[in-house]
Design an enzyme around this catalytic site. Structure first.
Site, PDB file in Angstrom:
ATOM      1  N   THR A   1       3.692   2.354   6.095  1.00 36.57           N
ATOM      2  CA  THR A   1       2.302   1.884   5.972  1.00 36.57           C
ATOM      3  C   THR A   1       1.414   2.731   6.861  1.00 36.57           C
ATOM      4  O   THR A   1       1.787   3.020   8.012  1.00 36.57           O
ATOM      5  CB  THR A   1       2.149   0.394   6.372  1.00 36.57           C
ATOM      6  OG1 THR A   1       0.755   0.121   6.565  1.00 36.57           O
ATOM      7  CG2 THR A   1       2.879   0.025   7.656  1.00 36.57           C
TER       8      THR A   1
ATOM      9  N   GLY B   1     -12.230  13.891  19.558  1.00 31.59           N
ATOM     10  CA  GLY B   1     -13.296  14.013  20.561  1.00 31.59           C
ATOM     11  C   GLY B   1     -14.476  13.117  20.260  1.00 31.59           C
ATOM     12  O   GLY B   1     -15.625  13.482  20.540  1.00 31.59           O
TER      13      GLY B   1
ATOM     14  N   HIS C   1      -9.922   4.806   0.720  1.00 34.46           N
ATOM     15  CA  HIS C   1      -8.568   5.095   0.232  1.00 34.46           C
ATOM     16  C   HIS C   1      -8.161   6.563   0.295  1.00 34.46           C
ATOM     17  O   HIS C   1      -6.984   6.859   0.034  1.00 34.46           O
ATOM     18  CB  HIS C   1      -8.403   4.547  -1.184  1.00 34.46           C
ATOM     19  CG  HIS C   1      -8.307   3.053  -1.200  1.00 34.46           C
ATOM     20  ND1 HIS C   1      -9.424   2.256  -1.097  1.00 34.46           N
ATOM     21  CD2 HIS C   1      -7.255   2.220  -1.240  1.00 34.46           C
ATOM     22  CE1 HIS C   1      -9.051   0.986  -1.102  1.00 34.46           C
ATOM     23  NE2 HIS C   1      -7.740   0.930  -1.186  1.00 34.46           N
TER      24      HIS C   1
ATOM     25  N   ASP D   1       4.223  -4.833   6.271  1.00 30.88           N
ATOM     26  CA  ASP D   1       4.628  -6.175   6.735  1.00 30.88           C
ATOM     27  C   ASP D   1       4.797  -7.203   5.609  1.00 30.88           C
ATOM     28  O   ASP D   1       5.751  -7.985   5.615  1.00 30.88           O
ATOM     29  CB  ASP D   1       3.690  -6.689   7.832  1.00 30.88           C
ATOM     30  CG  ASP D   1       2.222  -6.625   7.446  1.00 30.88           C
ATOM     31  OD1 ASP D   1       1.906  -6.091   6.352  1.00 30.88           O
ATOM     32  OD2 ASP D   1       1.392  -7.125   8.218  1.00 30.88           O
ATOM     33  N   GLY D   2       3.903  -7.169   4.612  1.00 29.59           N
ATOM     34  CA  GLY D   2       4.035  -8.106   3.491  1.00 29.59           C
ATOM     35  C   GLY D   2       5.339  -7.864   2.736  1.00 29.59           C
ATOM     36  O   GLY D   2       6.053  -8.806   2.364  1.00 29.59           O
TER      37      GLY D   2
ATOM     38  N   ARG E   1       1.237  -4.993  -4.879  1.00 30.53           N
ATOM     39  CA  ARG E   1       1.313  -6.176  -4.008  1.00 30.53           C
ATOM     40  C   ARG E   1       1.591  -7.324  -4.969  1.00 30.53           C
ATOM     41  O   ARG E   1       0.777  -7.608  -5.842  1.00 30.53           O
ATOM     42  CB  ARG E   1      -0.012  -6.417  -3.299  1.00 30.53           C
ATOM     43  CG  ARG E   1      -0.467  -5.249  -2.424  1.00 30.53           C
ATOM     44  CD  ARG E   1      -1.640  -5.656  -1.555  1.00 30.53           C
ATOM     45  NE  ARG E   1      -2.406  -4.500  -1.110  1.00 30.53           N
ATOM     46  CZ  ARG E   1      -2.057  -3.702  -0.106  1.00 30.53           C
ATOM     47  NH1 ARG E   1      -0.940  -3.933   0.547  1.00 30.53           N
ATOM     48  NH2 ARG E   1      -2.822  -2.680   0.243  1.00 30.53           N
TER      49      ARG E   1
ATOM     50  N   GLU F   1     -11.734  -0.796  10.631  1.00 29.42           N
ATOM     51  CA  GLU F   1     -12.197  -1.726   9.585  1.00 29.42           C
ATOM     52  C   GLU F   1     -11.960  -3.178   9.998  1.00 29.42           C
ATOM     53  O   GLU F   1     -12.640  -4.083   9.523  1.00 29.42           O
ATOM     54  CB  GLU F   1     -11.503  -1.448   8.247  1.00 29.42           C
ATOM     55  CG  GLU F   1     -10.023  -1.804   8.215  1.00 29.42           C
ATOM     56  CD  GLU F   1      -9.409  -1.790   6.811  1.00 29.42           C
ATOM     57  OE1 GLU F   1     -10.149  -1.716   5.815  1.00 29.42           O
ATOM     58  OE2 GLU F   1      -8.167  -1.849   6.732  1.00 29.42           O
TER      59      GLU F   1
ATOM     60  N   GLY G   1       0.837  -1.209   0.000  1.00 32.16           N
ATOM     61  CA  GLY G   1       0.000   0.000   0.000  1.00 32.16           C
ATOM     62  C   GLY G   1       0.864   1.248   0.000  1.00 32.16           C
ATOM     63  O   GLY G   1       1.769   1.372   0.829  1.00 32.16           O
TER      64      GLY G   1
ATOM     65  N   ASP H   1       1.597  -0.778  11.741  1.00 36.73           N
ATOM     66  CA  ASP H   1       1.548  -2.102  12.384  1.00 36.73           C
ATOM     67  C   ASP H   1       2.829  -2.926  12.187  1.00 36.73           C
ATOM     68  O   ASP H   1       2.769  -4.145  12.093  1.00 36.73           O
ATOM     69  CB  ASP H   1       0.345  -2.894  11.842  1.00 36.73           C
ATOM     70  CG  ASP H   1       0.438  -3.145  10.342  1.00 36.73           C
ATOM     71  OD1 ASP H   1       1.307  -2.540   9.689  1.00 36.73           O
ATOM     72  OD2 ASP H   1      -0.346  -3.957   9.827  1.00 36.73           O
TER      73      ASP H   1
ATOM     74  N   GLU I   1     -17.208  10.056  20.492  1.00 33.98           N
ATOM     75  CA  GLU I   1     -17.916   9.505  21.659  1.00 33.98           C
ATOM     76  C   GLU I   1     -17.698   8.004  21.781  1.00 33.98           C
ATOM     77  O   GLU I   1     -17.919   7.418  22.851  1.00 33.98           O
ATOM     78  CB  GLU I   1     -19.426   9.766  21.539  1.00 33.98           C
ATOM     79  CG  GLU I   1     -19.841  11.184  21.870  1.00 33.98           C
ATOM     80  CD  GLU I   1     -19.376  12.209  20.871  1.00 33.98           C
ATOM     81  OE1 GLU I   1     -19.560  11.996  19.661  1.00 33.98           O
ATOM     82  OE2 GLU I   1     -18.794  13.214  21.310  1.00 33.98           O
TER      83      GLU I   1
ATOM     84  N   ARG J   1      -6.248  -2.298   8.401  1.00 38.08           N
ATOM     85  CA  ARG J   1      -6.237  -3.766   8.255  1.00 38.08           C
ATOM     86  C   ARG J   1      -6.568  -4.437   9.580  1.00 38.08           C
ATOM     87  O   ARG J   1      -7.641  -4.199  10.098  1.00 38.08           O
ATOM     88  CB  ARG J   1      -4.878  -4.244   7.717  1.00 38.08           C
ATOM     89  CG  ARG J   1      -4.975  -5.536   6.927  1.00 38.08           C
ATOM     90  CD  ARG J   1      -3.625  -5.927   6.383  1.00 38.08           C
ATOM     91  NE  ARG J   1      -3.247  -5.172   5.220  1.00 38.08           N
ATOM     92  CZ  ARG J   1      -3.626  -5.486   3.987  1.00 38.08           C
ATOM     93  NH1 ARG J   1      -4.389  -6.500   3.762  1.00 38.08           N
ATOM     94  NH2 ARG J   1      -3.218  -4.753   2.962  1.00 38.08           N
TER      95      ARG J   1
ATOM     96  N   ASP K   1      -1.077   1.772   8.294  1.00 37.37           N
ATOM     97  CA  ASP K   1      -1.611   0.922   9.363  1.00 37.37           C
ATOM     98  C   ASP K   1      -0.803   1.045  10.674  1.00 37.37           C
ATOM     99  O   ASP K   1      -1.293   0.681  11.734  1.00 37.37           O
ATOM    100  CB  ASP K   1      -1.636  -0.548   8.920  1.00 37.37           C
ATOM    101  CG  ASP K   1      -2.455  -0.742   7.657  1.00 37.37           C
ATOM    102  OD1 ASP K   1      -3.257   0.150   7.329  1.00 37.37           O
ATOM    103  OD2 ASP K   1      -2.285  -1.774   6.986  1.00 37.37           O
TER     104      ASP K   1
END
Ligand code: F6P
Length: 321
Positions: A126, A186, A250, A103-104, A72, A223, A11, A130, A188, A172, A128
Protein backbone atom coordinates in the site's frame (compact mmCIF):
# COMPACT_ATOMS: atom_id res chain seq x y z
CA UNK A 1 2.43 -28.20 -2.07
CA UNK A 2 1.13 -28.51 -5.64
CA UNK A 3 -0.85 -25.35 -6.35
CA UNK A 4 -0.45 -21.82 -4.99
CA UNK A 5 -2.44 -18.70 -5.92
CA UNK A 6 -1.84 -14.97 -5.64
CA UNK A 7 -4.34 -12.12 -5.34
CA UNK A 8 -3.97 -8.31 -5.36
CA UNK A 9 -6.48 -6.61 -3.10
CA UNK A 10 -7.39 -3.00 -2.22
CA UNK A 11 -5.58 0.04 -3.65
CA UNK A 12 -3.13 -1.04 -6.35
CA UNK A 13 0.55 -0.08 -6.05
CA UNK A 14 3.35 0.06 -8.57
CA UNK A 15 5.31 -3.11 -7.83
CA UNK A 16 2.40 -5.54 -7.87
CA UNK A 17 3.25 -6.64 -11.42
CA UNK A 18 6.87 -7.20 -10.46
CA UNK A 19 5.58 -9.33 -7.58
CA UNK A 20 3.34 -11.37 -9.92
CA UNK A 21 6.30 -12.06 -12.18
CA UNK A 22 8.48 -13.28 -9.34
CA UNK A 23 5.59 -15.35 -7.96
CA UNK A 24 5.08 -17.26 -11.20
CA UNK A 25 8.77 -17.82 -11.81
CA UNK A 26 9.59 -18.83 -8.22
CA UNK A 27 6.62 -21.20 -7.94
CA UNK A 28 7.70 -22.91 -11.13
CA UNK A 29 11.25 -23.26 -9.84
CA UNK A 30 9.78 -25.04 -6.84
CA UNK A 31 7.55 -27.32 -8.96
CA UNK A 32 4.41 -25.54 -7.77
CA UNK A 33 1.60 -24.61 -10.17
CA UNK A 34 1.07 -20.81 -9.92
CA UNK A 35 -2.49 -19.47 -10.11
CA UNK A 36 -3.87 -15.95 -10.50
CA UNK A 37 -7.03 -14.73 -8.77
CA UNK A 38 -8.53 -11.85 -10.74
CA UNK A 39 -9.96 -8.60 -9.30
CA UNK A 40 -9.15 -9.07 -5.63
CA UNK A 41 -11.47 -10.87 -3.23
CA UNK A 42 -14.30 -10.27 -5.72
CA UNK A 43 -12.64 -12.76 -8.08
CA UNK A 44 -12.12 -15.19 -5.22
CA UNK A 45 -15.86 -15.11 -4.51
CA UNK A 46 -16.82 -15.36 -8.19
CA UNK A 47 -14.25 -18.05 -8.99
CA UNK A 48 -12.29 -15.95 -11.49
CA UNK A 49 -9.00 -17.82 -11.33
CA UNK A 50 -6.55 -18.98 -13.95
CA UNK A 51 -3.37 -21.00 -14.09
CA UNK A 52 -0.42 -18.66 -14.77
CA UNK A 53 2.50 -19.33 -17.07
CA UNK A 54 5.76 -17.58 -17.99
CA UNK A 55 3.85 -15.95 -20.85
CA UNK A 56 1.36 -14.41 -18.39
CA UNK A 57 4.10 -12.31 -16.80
CA UNK A 58 6.35 -11.49 -19.74
CA UNK A 59 7.08 -7.77 -20.04
CA UNK A 60 5.13 -6.62 -16.98
CA UNK A 61 7.96 -5.85 -14.52
CA UNK A 62 8.07 -2.16 -15.45
CA UNK A 63 4.35 -1.48 -15.34
CA UNK A 64 2.35 0.08 -12.51
CA UNK A 65 -1.06 -1.24 -11.59
CA UNK A 66 -1.70 -4.96 -11.58
CA UNK A 67 -2.24 -7.23 -14.54
CA UNK A 68 -4.71 -9.35 -12.57
CA UNK A 69 -6.80 -6.41 -11.34
CA UNK A 70 -7.65 -5.40 -7.79
CA UNK A 71 -10.79 -4.37 -5.91
CA UNK A 72 -12.16 -3.34 -2.55
CA UNK A 73 -14.75 -6.02 -1.84
CA UNK A 74 -17.73 -5.16 0.34
CA UNK A 75 -19.11 -8.68 -0.09
CA UNK A 76 -16.01 -10.17 1.51
CA UNK A 77 -17.07 -8.71 4.86
CA UNK A 78 -19.90 -11.25 4.87
CA UNK A 79 -19.15 -14.79 6.00
CA UNK A 80 -21.27 -16.45 3.32
CA UNK A 81 -19.12 -14.93 0.56
CA UNK A 82 -15.90 -15.88 2.33
CA UNK A 83 -17.22 -19.47 2.54
CA UNK A 84 -17.84 -19.36 -1.19
CA UNK A 85 -14.28 -18.11 -1.76
CA UNK A 86 -12.81 -20.90 0.36
CA UNK A 87 -14.93 -23.50 -1.46
CA UNK A 88 -13.64 -22.17 -4.81
CA UNK A 89 -10.03 -22.56 -3.71
CA UNK A 90 -10.72 -26.10 -2.41
CA UNK A 91 -12.49 -27.10 -5.64
CA UNK A 92 -9.40 -26.16 -7.66
CA UNK A 93 -7.02 -27.91 -5.28
CA UNK A 94 -5.28 -24.64 -4.39
CA UNK A 95 -3.65 -25.08 -0.98
CA UNK A 96 -2.14 -21.67 -0.37
CA UNK A 97 -2.82 -18.03 -1.22
CA UNK A 98 -0.46 -15.05 -1.24
CA UNK A 99 -2.32 -11.80 -0.53
CA UNK A 100 -0.83 -8.51 -1.74
CA UNK A 101 -2.70 -5.68 -0.07
CA UNK A 102 -3.16 -3.15 2.72
CA UNK A 103 -4.94 -3.13 6.06
CA UNK A 104 -8.45 -3.86 4.75
CA UNK A 105 -7.13 -6.79 2.73
CA UNK A 106 -5.28 -8.13 5.74
CA UNK A 107 -8.43 -7.99 7.86
CA UNK A 108 -10.09 -10.12 5.17
CA UNK A 109 -7.15 -12.51 5.15
CA UNK A 110 -7.27 -12.71 8.94
CA UNK A 111 -10.87 -13.93 8.69
CA UNK A 112 -9.87 -16.52 6.09
CA UNK A 113 -7.19 -17.95 8.37
CA UNK A 114 -9.81 -18.35 11.11
CA UNK A 115 -12.45 -19.87 8.85
CA UNK A 116 -10.46 -22.34 6.75
CA UNK A 117 -7.63 -24.87 6.87
CA UNK A 118 -5.89 -23.35 3.84
CA UNK A 119 -2.58 -21.50 4.14
CA UNK A 120 -2.28 -17.73 3.64
CA UNK A 121 0.65 -15.33 3.53
CA UNK A 122 0.35 -11.53 3.34
CA UNK A 123 2.69 -9.12 1.59
CA UNK A 124 2.21 -5.49 2.74
CA UNK A 125 1.42 -3.50 -0.40
CA UNK A 126 0.00 0.00 0.00
CA UNK A 127 1.32 3.45 -0.83
CA UNK A 128 0.03 4.58 2.59
CA UNK A 129 2.83 2.65 4.37
CA UNK A 130 0.46 2.10 7.28
CA UNK A 131 0.70 -1.62 8.06
CA UNK A 132 1.63 -2.46 11.65
CA UNK A 133 4.78 -4.54 12.12
CA UNK A 134 6.64 -3.54 8.95
CA UNK A 135 8.61 -0.41 8.23
CA UNK A 136 8.10 -0.77 4.47
CA UNK A 137 5.16 -1.63 2.24
CA UNK A 138 5.54 -2.43 -1.44
CA UNK A 139 4.85 0.55 -3.72
CA UNK A 140 5.88 3.31 -1.31
CA UNK A 141 9.17 4.11 -3.01
CA UNK A 142 7.57 4.50 -6.44
CA UNK A 143 4.81 6.68 -4.96
CA UNK A 144 7.38 8.87 -3.18
CA UNK A 145 9.29 9.31 -6.42
CA UNK A 146 6.11 10.29 -8.29
CA UNK A 147 5.38 12.85 -5.55
CA UNK A 148 8.98 14.10 -5.66
CA UNK A 149 8.75 14.71 -9.42
CA UNK A 150 5.43 16.54 -8.98
CA UNK A 151 6.73 18.77 -6.18
CA UNK A 152 9.92 19.57 -8.12
CA UNK A 153 7.79 20.64 -11.09
CA UNK A 154 5.45 22.71 -8.94
CA UNK A 155 8.43 24.42 -7.32
CA UNK A 156 9.44 25.71 -10.76
CA UNK A 157 6.15 27.52 -11.22
CA UNK A 158 5.88 28.54 -7.55
CA UNK A 159 9.26 30.27 -7.74
CA UNK A 160 8.51 31.91 -11.08
CA UNK A 161 5.16 33.26 -9.97
CA UNK A 162 5.89 34.00 -6.31
CA UNK A 163 3.06 31.90 -4.93
CA UNK A 164 2.38 29.49 -2.10
CA UNK A 165 1.47 25.99 -3.24
CA UNK A 166 -0.40 23.64 -0.94
CA UNK A 167 0.25 20.13 -2.20
CA UNK A 168 -2.03 17.41 -0.86
CA UNK A 169 -0.64 13.88 -0.70
CA UNK A 170 -2.52 10.61 -0.22
CA UNK A 171 -2.07 8.26 2.72
CA UNK A 172 -5.59 7.90 4.06
CA UNK A 173 -5.19 8.34 7.87
CA UNK A 174 -1.38 8.12 7.79
CA UNK A 175 1.00 11.04 7.24
CA UNK A 176 3.99 8.97 6.10
CA UNK A 177 3.93 10.01 2.41
CA UNK A 178 3.50 13.68 3.32
CA UNK A 179 6.24 13.59 5.94
CA UNK A 180 8.89 11.90 3.79
CA UNK A 181 7.94 14.05 0.78
CA UNK A 182 8.27 17.27 2.79
CA UNK A 183 11.62 16.22 4.20
CA UNK A 184 13.02 15.19 0.82
CA UNK A 185 11.72 18.08 -1.26
CA UNK A 186 12.78 20.95 0.97
CA UNK A 187 9.20 22.03 1.65
CA UNK A 188 8.59 24.97 3.99
CA UNK A 189 5.55 23.42 5.67
CA UNK A 190 4.52 19.86 6.57
CA UNK A 191 1.14 19.09 8.10
CA UNK A 192 0.33 15.51 9.11
CA UNK A 193 -2.01 14.01 11.71
CA UNK A 194 0.88 12.53 13.71
CA UNK A 195 2.42 15.92 14.59
CA UNK A 196 0.86 18.92 16.30
CA UNK A 197 1.45 22.17 14.43
CA UNK A 198 1.37 25.82 15.33
CA UNK A 199 0.14 28.13 12.55
CA UNK A 200 1.18 31.21 14.53
CA UNK A 201 4.77 29.99 14.62
CA UNK A 202 4.63 29.26 10.89
CA UNK A 203 3.27 32.75 10.31
CA UNK A 204 6.07 34.41 12.28
CA UNK A 205 8.70 32.41 10.32
CA UNK A 206 7.12 32.99 6.94
CA UNK A 207 6.65 36.75 7.38
CA UNK A 208 10.28 37.09 8.44
CA UNK A 209 11.45 35.00 5.49
CA UNK A 210 9.34 37.10 3.13
CA UNK A 211 10.97 40.24 4.51
CA UNK A 212 14.35 38.64 3.86
CA UNK A 213 13.44 37.97 0.24
CA UNK A 214 11.59 34.63 0.05
CA UNK A 215 9.23 34.67 -2.93
CA UNK A 216 7.36 31.39 -2.61
CA UNK A 217 6.35 28.58 -0.23
CA UNK A 218 5.75 24.85 -0.68
CA UNK A 219 3.41 23.26 1.87
CA UNK A 220 2.85 19.50 1.96
CA UNK A 221 -0.44 18.59 3.59
CA UNK A 222 -1.65 15.05 4.24
CA UNK A 223 -5.11 14.21 2.88
CA UNK A 224 -5.89 12.85 6.34
CA UNK A 225 -6.26 16.40 7.69
CA UNK A 226 -8.81 17.50 5.05
CA UNK A 227 -7.39 21.01 5.40
CA UNK A 228 -5.70 21.85 2.11
CA UNK A 229 -8.19 24.55 1.11
CA UNK A 230 -8.12 26.07 4.61
CA UNK A 231 -4.33 26.25 4.55
CA UNK A 232 -4.33 27.89 1.11
CA UNK A 233 -6.73 30.51 2.46
CA UNK A 234 -4.49 30.95 5.50
CA UNK A 235 -1.52 31.72 3.20
CA UNK A 236 -3.57 34.36 1.36
CA UNK A 237 -4.90 36.03 4.53
CA UNK A 238 -2.08 35.64 7.05
CA UNK A 239 1.07 35.52 4.91
CA UNK A 240 -0.38 37.73 2.21
CA UNK A 241 0.75 35.64 -0.70
CA UNK A 242 -1.30 34.30 -3.59
CA UNK A 243 -1.85 30.57 -3.19
CA UNK A 244 -2.98 27.47 -5.10
CA UNK A 245 -3.91 23.93 -4.06
CA UNK A 246 -2.69 20.89 -5.98
CA UNK A 247 -4.29 17.59 -5.00
CA UNK A 248 -1.92 14.97 -6.37
CA UNK A 249 -4.54 12.22 -6.23
CA UNK A 250 -4.24 8.91 -8.00
CA UNK A 251 -1.05 9.70 -9.96
CA UNK A 252 0.61 8.64 -6.68
CA UNK A 253 -0.52 5.04 -7.14
CA UNK A 254 0.80 4.55 -10.69
CA UNK A 255 3.94 5.04 -12.72
CA UNK A 256 6.91 2.96 -13.80
CA UNK A 257 7.99 0.79 -10.87
CA UNK A 258 11.19 2.03 -9.19
CA UNK A 259 14.28 -0.17 -8.88
CA UNK A 260 13.70 -0.39 -5.13
CA UNK A 261 10.13 -1.64 -5.54
CA UNK A 262 11.10 -4.16 -8.23
CA UNK A 263 13.70 -5.60 -5.89
CA UNK A 264 11.42 -5.45 -2.86
CA UNK A 265 8.67 -7.22 -4.85
CA UNK A 266 11.04 -10.04 -5.61
CA UNK A 267 12.27 -10.30 -2.02
CA UNK A 268 8.80 -10.11 -0.43
CA UNK A 269 7.42 -12.79 -2.77
CA UNK A 270 10.38 -15.12 -2.32
CA UNK A 271 9.94 -14.96 1.47
CA UNK A 272 6.18 -15.49 1.16
CA UNK A 273 6.47 -18.56 -1.07
CA UNK A 274 9.23 -19.97 1.16
CA UNK A 275 7.06 -19.42 4.27
CA UNK A 276 4.13 -21.25 2.67
CA UNK A 277 6.33 -24.14 1.52
CA UNK A 278 7.70 -24.37 5.09
CA UNK A 279 4.14 -24.85 6.37
CA UNK A 280 3.26 -21.35 7.65
CA UNK A 281 -0.50 -20.84 7.46
CA UNK A 282 -1.22 -17.36 8.69
CA UNK A 283 1.78 -15.10 8.38
CA UNK A 284 2.68 -11.70 6.94
CA UNK A 285 6.13 -10.95 5.54
CA UNK A 286 7.46 -7.87 7.31
CA UNK A 287 10.56 -5.82 6.50
CA UNK A 288 12.49 -4.21 9.36
CA UNK A 289 16.09 -3.06 9.84
CA UNK A 290 17.17 -4.38 6.46
CA UNK A 291 15.78 -7.89 6.86
CA UNK A 292 12.60 -9.91 6.46
CA UNK A 293 10.63 -11.77 9.11
CA UNK A 294 7.29 -13.52 9.36
CA UNK A 295 4.74 -12.09 11.77
CA UNK A 296 1.35 -13.54 12.69
CA UNK A 297 -1.63 -12.04 10.85
CA UNK A 298 -3.43 -11.65 14.21
CA UNK A 299 -0.69 -9.26 15.39
CA UNK A 300 -0.46 -7.35 12.14
CA UNK A 301 -4.20 -7.00 11.53
CA UNK A 302 -5.05 -5.95 15.07
CA UNK A 303 -2.36 -3.31 15.61
CA UNK A 304 -1.84 0.21 14.33
CA UNK A 305 1.18 1.43 12.40
CA UNK A 306 3.20 4.17 14.07
CA UNK A 307 5.65 6.36 12.12
CA UNK A 308 9.19 5.90 13.57
CA UNK A 309 9.98 8.53 16.18
CA UNK A 310 13.27 9.42 14.50
CA UNK A 311 11.41 10.49 11.32
CA UNK A 312 8.87 12.46 13.32
CA UNK A 313 11.70 14.19 15.18
CA UNK A 314 13.20 15.36 11.88
CA UNK A 315 9.94 17.12 11.12
CA UNK A 316 9.54 18.78 14.51
CA UNK A 317 11.48 21.82 13.36
CA UNK A 318 8.66 22.69 10.97
CA UNK A 319 6.75 25.68 12.25
CA UNK A 320 8.64 25.85 15.53
CA UNK A 321 10.70 28.63 17.07
O1 F6P B 1 -5.03 3.13 0.30
C1 F6P B 1 -4.51 3.69 -0.86
C2 F6P B 1 -5.24 4.96 -1.22
O2 F6P B 1 -4.69 5.48 -2.42
C3 F6P B 1 -5.28 6.04 -0.11
O3 F6P B 1 -4.07 6.76 -0.04
C4 F6P B 1 -6.45 6.85 -0.54
O4 F6P B 1 -7.01 7.55 0.58
C5 F6P B 1 -7.39 5.81 -1.06
O5 F6P B 1 -6.62 4.69 -1.43
C6 F6P B 1 -8.20 6.24 -2.24
O6 F6P B 1 -9.08 5.22 -2.52
P1 F6P B 1 -9.87 5.07 -3.90
O7 F6P B 1 -8.87 4.73 -4.97
O8 F6P B 1 -10.83 3.97 -3.64
O9 F6P B 1 -10.51 6.40 -4.16
Amino acid sequence: MKKMAIVCSGGDVSGMNAALKRFVEYCMRNQIEPWFVYDGYEGLIDNRMERATYASVAGIITRGGTKIGSARSKRFMEERYRKQAIANLHARGIEALVVLGGDGSFRGMHRLTQESDLAFCGIPATIDNDIAGTEYCLGVDTALNVIKDAIDAIRDTASSFGRAFVIETMGRECGYLALVSALTSGAEMCLIPELPYDLDAYKRDFLKEKEEGRRYFIAIVSEALKKSETIAKWFEEEVEIESRVTVLGHIQRGGVTSVHDRLMASRFVTHAVDALIAGQKSSVICYNDGGFEEKGIDDVASNRYVIPQELLDLAREYGSE
